[in-house]
Design a protein around this motif. Sequence first.
Motif, PDB file in Angstrom:
ATOM      1  N   VAL A  92       1.823  -9.834  10.291  1.00 58.35           N
ATOM      2  CA  VAL A  92       2.308  -8.690   9.519  1.00 58.35           C
ATOM      3  C   VAL A  92       1.837  -7.384  10.152  1.00 58.35           C
ATOM      4  O   VAL A  92       0.686  -7.286  10.599  1.00 58.35           O
ATOM      5  CB  VAL A  92       1.776  -8.768   8.067  1.00 58.35           C
ATOM      6  CG1 VAL A  92       2.282  -7.590   7.248  1.00 58.35           C
ATOM      7  CG2 VAL A  92       2.158 -10.086   7.421  1.00 58.35           C
ATOM      8  N   VAL A  93       2.707  -6.387  10.180  1.00 57.44           N
ATOM      9  CA  VAL A  93       2.321  -5.053  10.620  1.00 57.44           C
ATOM     10  C   VAL A  93       2.463  -4.097   9.431  1.00 57.44           C
ATOM     11  O   VAL A  93       3.418  -4.190   8.660  1.00 57.44           O
ATOM     12  CB  VAL A  93       3.169  -4.579  11.821  1.00 57.44           C
ATOM     13  CG1 VAL A  93       4.642  -4.477  11.478  1.00 57.44           C
ATOM     14  CG2 VAL A  93       2.659  -3.245  12.363  1.00 57.44           C
ATOM     15  N   LYS A  94       1.487  -3.230   9.285  1.00 60.83           N
ATOM     16  CA  LYS A  94       1.543  -2.233   8.213  1.00 60.83           C
ATOM     17  C   LYS A  94       2.109  -0.949   8.780  1.00 60.83           C
ATOM     18  O   LYS A  94       1.668  -0.463   9.817  1.00 60.83           O
ATOM     19  CB  LYS A  94       0.163  -1.969   7.633  1.00 60.83           C
ATOM     20  CG  LYS A  94       0.141  -0.801   6.639  1.00 60.83           C
ATOM     21  CD  LYS A  94      -1.217  -0.588   6.031  1.00 60.83           C
ATOM     22  CE  LYS A  94      -1.498  -1.590   4.965  1.00 60.83           C
ATOM     23  NZ  LYS A  94      -2.646  -1.196   4.116  1.00 60.83           N
ATOM     24  N   ILE A  95       3.070  -0.417   8.080  1.00 58.85           N
ATOM     25  CA  ILE A  95       3.693   0.849   8.474  1.00 58.85           C
ATOM     26  C   ILE A  95       3.285   1.911   7.466  1.00 58.85           C
ATOM     27  O   ILE A  95       3.504   1.742   6.262  1.00 58.85           O
ATOM     28  CB  ILE A  95       5.226   0.702   8.502  1.00 58.85           C
ATOM     29  CG1 ILE A  95       5.626  -0.392   9.496  1.00 58.85           C
ATOM     30  CG2 ILE A  95       5.884   2.029   8.846  1.00 58.85           C
ATOM     31  CD1 ILE A  95       7.081  -0.785   9.411  1.00 58.85           C
ATOM     32  N   LEU A  96       2.675   2.983   7.956  1.00 63.78           N
ATOM     33  CA  LEU A  96       2.322   4.102   7.087  1.00 63.78           C
ATOM     34  C   LEU A  96       3.495   5.066   7.077  1.00 63.78           C
ATOM     35  O   LEU A  96       3.892   5.586   8.116  1.00 63.78           O
ATOM     36  CB  LEU A  96       1.051   4.785   7.583  1.00 63.78           C
ATOM     37  CG  LEU A  96      -0.208   3.924   7.551  1.00 63.78           C
ATOM     38  CD1 LEU A  96      -1.405   4.692   8.098  1.00 63.78           C
ATOM     39  CD2 LEU A  96      -0.513   3.429   6.142  1.00 63.78           C
ATOM     40  N   THR A  97       4.057   5.298   5.915  1.00 66.16           N
ATOM     41  CA  THR A  97       5.255   6.124   5.821  1.00 66.16           C
ATOM     42  C   THR A  97       5.350   6.723   4.433  1.00 66.16           C
ATOM     43  O   THR A  97       4.872   6.134   3.449  1.00 66.16           O
ATOM     44  CB  THR A  97       6.518   5.288   6.127  1.00 66.16           C
ATOM     45  OG1 THR A  97       7.669   6.103   5.962  1.00 66.16           O
ATOM     46  CG2 THR A  97       6.643   4.091   5.194  1.00 66.16           C
ATOM     47  N   GLY A  98       5.975   7.885   4.345  1.00 66.96           N
ATOM     48  CA  GLY A  98       6.207   8.522   3.049  1.00 66.96           C
ATOM     49  C   GLY A  98       4.943   8.763   2.255  1.00 66.96           C
ATOM     50  O   GLY A  98       4.982   8.807   1.022  1.00 66.96           O
ATOM     51  N   GLY A  99       3.823   8.917   2.941  1.00 70.07           N
ATOM     52  CA  GLY A  99       2.554   9.092   2.246  1.00 70.07           C
ATOM     53  C   GLY A  99       1.965   7.796   1.744  1.00 70.07           C
ATOM     54  O   GLY A  99       0.874   7.761   1.184  1.00 70.07           O
TER      55      GLY A  99
END
Lengths: 115, 112
Positions: A92-99
Amino acid sequence: AQSVTQLDSHVSVSEGTPVLLRCNYSSSYSPSLFWYVQHPNKGLQLLLKYTSAATLVKGINGFEAEFKKSETSFHLTKPSAHMSDAAEYFCVVKILTGGGNKLTFGTGTQLKVEL
Amino acid sequence: KAGVTQTPRYLIKTRGQQVTLSCSPISGHRSVSWYQQTPGQGLQFLFEYFSETQRNKGNFPGRFSGRQFSNSRSEMNVSTLELGDSALYLCASSLVAETEAFFGQGTRLTVV
């Protein structure tokens, strides 16, 4: 875009032999990567996480993974498989987006452990 | 410390009905996310909430909605159920966006 690719949909090993589950990632910057395990009819359990502190990450139940930037890989290993390891494993990869954040999952690798 | 709790564990609904699923995060966790798991599509992101605000939304139709309460508990609602909505719905909580996510056992929804 960030993504992960699990190279094997099924892996079969004998009890007591090493386990290798392969994962490649795609990311334009240093990613946060995870391995989760799912036993039948259960939720997801976090095995280990990489967040750039150390390239070799140790997790629970004897699992570990090595982050290799040059190969864009994050393979999961265990020296000796146990019957209880039979389950589905997700890179799994975590994407930081939209705060906030969202997780993008690989397609999963079903691990079978035989006597 | 209690983990993420999802209720109910199993649901059977008829096409056209609506359903509400509940998720109680780990105490102190403020970020709650929802995922759908199906054999064909795998695990897909539905939405994420933090402090009662939706911060991210996945590519699902408007029939899928959610909310978060002031105590961080979250609900998701699916209206006008379709057969294809049959899935395991998983909730995850994290302290904040940057920390790891912990998952509940899921709610198995079957639409007949």
